[in-house]
Design a protein around this motif. Structure first.
Motif: not given
Lengths: 96, 96
Positions: A23-44
């Motif tokens: 969760k912390e990694l996702v939030d901080k990565s999305r805030a980075e200038e060069g990021n477009i999207s950053y999703d964590l997904c679970e295999d159905i």
């Protein structure tokens, strides 16, 4: 634009602990200038497979990401809670 | 929303032929009502790995997709030009 698919298989019983780190990694990565999207997904079909599906402006953005405080601190901890055999990271460019 | 990551490893010398088939599949899949995005991507470190990274509204949209004329005609032909061991398909829901 570069897409990253980083598949991880969680060690038994470590999912909750792992999700807190992620969760912390996702939030901080999305805030980075060069990021477009950053999703964590679970295999159905396998709830122990957690995969990052990311989009970055370019390789420079990825290099900067890999050098951030949050990446260098969190990624080793995340790695310790996953199974190497079931994990794979691939970088892609869009063709069609 | 459901994401699909469908990784394929192309048989040696079959890439051009495969891309022609995939181009039609990409165009027609993007036109489907339930599709959000449908990209074909190439692994930066292995040009024989071609991966579909797709987003669909829900499972119903995927079921309809899998029953379309273009899917049922093209996917077997695409499969014949790829290596089973290097191919994998996973369906994901977004967690974070």
């Amino acid at each position: 634009m570069i897409k990253i698919v980083a598949k991880n298989t969680v060690k038994e019983g470590k999912k909750e602990e792992l999700l807190l780190l992620i969760k912390e990694l996702v939030d901080k990565s999305r805030a980075e200038e060069g990021n477009i999207s950053y999703d964590l997904c679970e295999d159905i079909n396998d709830s122990n497979v957690l995969t990052f599906i990311e989009e970055w402006k370019d390789q420079d953005a990825i290099d900067k990401h890999n050098a951030t405080e949050h990446f260098t601190r969190l990624v080793p901890k995340i790695g310790a809670l996953t199974i190497a055999e079931g994990s794979e990271i691939r970088l892609y460019t869009k063709v069609l």
